[in-house]
Design an enzyme around this catalytic site. Structure first.
Site, PDB file in Angstrom:
ATOM      1  CG  LEU A 101      11.713   2.172  -0.913  1.00 39.47           C
ATOM      2  CD1 LEU A 101      11.455   0.838  -1.617  1.00 39.47           C
ATOM      3  CD2 LEU A 101      11.024   2.179   0.462  1.00 39.47           C
TER       4      LEU A 101
ATOM      5  CG  HIS B 185      -9.959   6.898   1.534  1.00 41.92           C
ATOM      6  ND1 HIS B 185      -9.686   5.766   0.793  1.00 41.92           N
ATOM      7  CD2 HIS B 185     -11.153   7.352   1.068  1.00 41.92           C
ATOM      8  CE1 HIS B 185     -10.660   5.551  -0.076  1.00 41.92           C
ATOM      9  NE2 HIS B 185     -11.572   6.499   0.079  1.00 41.92           N
TER      10      HIS B 185
ATOM     11  CG  ASP C  71     -10.220  -2.510  -3.260  1.00 43.40           C
ATOM     12  OD1 ASP C  71     -10.707  -1.358  -3.106  1.00 43.40           O
ATOM     13  OD2 ASP C  71     -10.876  -3.463  -3.692  1.00 43.40           O
TER      14      ASP C  71
HETATM   15  C1  FPP Z   1      -9.386   1.877  -2.650  1.00 45.77           C
HETATM   16  O1  FPP Z   1     -10.208   1.593  -1.536  1.00 45.77           O
HETATM   17  C2  FPP Z   1      -8.435   2.903  -2.271  1.00 45.77           C
HETATM   18  C3  FPP Z   1      -8.360   4.121  -2.837  1.00 45.77           C
HETATM   19  C4  FPP Z   1      -9.248   4.582  -3.927  1.00 45.77           C
HETATM   20  C5  FPP Z   1      -7.384   5.110  -2.367  1.00 45.77           C
HETATM   21  C6  FPP Z   1      -6.150   4.554  -1.743  1.00 45.77           C
HETATM   22  C7  FPP Z   1      -5.366   5.674  -1.225  1.00 45.77           C
HETATM   23  C8  FPP Z   1      -4.637   5.662  -0.098  1.00 45.77           C
HETATM   24  C9  FPP Z   1      -4.456   4.483   0.769  1.00 45.77           C
HETATM   25  C10 FPP Z   1      -3.931   6.889   0.333  1.00 45.77           C
HETATM   26  C11 FPP Z   1      -3.228   7.631  -0.748  1.00 45.77           C
HETATM   27  C12 FPP Z   1      -2.403   8.631  -0.128  1.00 45.77           C
HETATM   28  C13 FPP Z   1      -1.354   9.261  -0.670  1.00 45.77           C
HETATM   29  C14 FPP Z   1      -0.551  10.083   0.204  1.00 45.77           C
HETATM   30  C15 FPP Z   1      -0.940   9.184  -2.056  1.00 45.77           C
HETATM   31  P1  FPP Z   1     -11.767   1.762  -1.701  1.00 45.77           P
HETATM   32  O2  FPP Z   1     -12.161   3.106  -1.215  1.00 45.77           O
HETATM   33  O3  FPP Z   1     -12.158   1.453  -3.114  1.00 45.77           O
HETATM   34  O4  FPP Z   1     -12.312   0.699  -0.745  1.00 45.77           O
HETATM   35  P2  FPP Z   1     -13.664  -0.132  -0.930  1.00 45.77           P
HETATM   36  O5  FPP Z   1     -13.388  -1.146  -1.992  1.00 45.77           O
HETATM   37  O6  FPP Z   1     -13.848  -0.722   0.398  1.00 45.77           O
HETATM   38  O7  FPP Z   1     -14.753   0.829  -1.306  1.00 45.77           O
END
Ligand code: FPP
Length: 245
Positions: A138, A44, A27
């Protein structure tokens, strides 16, 4: 939990209690981007880079299973551009990383409603799972289009169907039978669940599987979460679980 003999000392052996399964709620990507005057998608992108480093760190630390919450079933409610970008990321990621995963004997799993992903994303995920299925190093398990309540409800439906079809009896339904119907079938429950980004919530993640997990809430946004931050969590876990002489 696995006991790994890491150090031979005069007069005794120091044991390190490594968590076998670490799960991470990644997050804070959006806020990381916004804080820098960048877009949420750029956040992201930085999240993927951090994720790559965490996979490497788990490989180096001999963690057996890493589950990453990459897209929740609630994430569809985000702006269309952001959802599109999040659906594009696995395509790009697996294209780049599959040869390295093969080289490192890493096995990819996907947990969630994979059928509900856009075609190209689903294809990339299924290909990664298929190509790495013979690997036994892994395990990196991506929770994609995942929701814990839905997972439990679907497991209930499948169990009821088995009973209706007279394949099992009601009395046979216990924890070990039930978990066979979850997305995570065959995987041990996570020893540790880490959430970055400062919020102290579980957000519909691994509701059944987290029953006995240790929860670690970390202030930093996910793109800033690195090997050192992970090592600290593992070290704290070790202190609690190893009885040093
Ligand atoms: C939450 O942060 C994160 C997500 C919704 C997406 C997480 C995904 C990745 C790190 C990459 C995934 C990639 C692959 C290849 C599967 P947020 O956007 O909710 O952050 P915020 O709380 O600051 O709004």
């Amino acid at each position: 939990m696995g006991k790994t003999n890491v150090e031979q000392e005069e007069g005794g052996t120091t044991l390190l209690s490594l968590p076998k399964h670490v799960a991470i709620i990644m997050d804070g990507n959006g806020r990381w981007g916004e804080k820098r005057g960048l877009s949420r998608s750029e956040g992201h992108f930085a999240g993927v880079q951090a994720m790559e480093k965490i996979i490497d760190a788990c490989f180096d630390m001999n963690i057996k299973i890493l589950t990453l919450y990459a897209f929740s079933s609630e994430n569809w409610n985000r702006p269309k551009d952001e959802v599109n970008y999040l659906m594009y990321l696995p395509i790009k990621f697996f294209k780049q990383k599959l040869p390295i995963f093969m080289e490192k004997n890493i096995k990819i799993l996907a947990t969630g409603n994979i059928e509900g992903l856009p075609k190209a994303t689903k294809r990339a995920v299924v290909k990664a799972v298929e190509e790495t299925k013979g690997n036994n190093g892994l395990i990196v398990n991506f929770a994609l289009n995942y929701g814990g309540r839905m997972e439990i409800l679907q497991a209930c439906q499948k169990v009821i169907k088995e009973i209706q079809d007279k394949k099992i009896e009601v009395d046979q339904v216990d924890e070990s039978l039930f978990q066979r119907f979850l997305y995570t079938t065959g995987l041990p429950d996570p020893d540790i669940i880490i959430r970055t980004g400062g919020e102290q919530r579980i957000s519909n993640f691994l509701l059944w599987q987290s029953a006995r997990s240790e929860l670690h809430f970390i202030e930093c946004y996910f793109p800033d979460f690195d090997k050192k931050s992970l090592a600290k969590v593992i070290y704290d876990y070790d202190l609690k679980h190893t009885h040093y002489a």
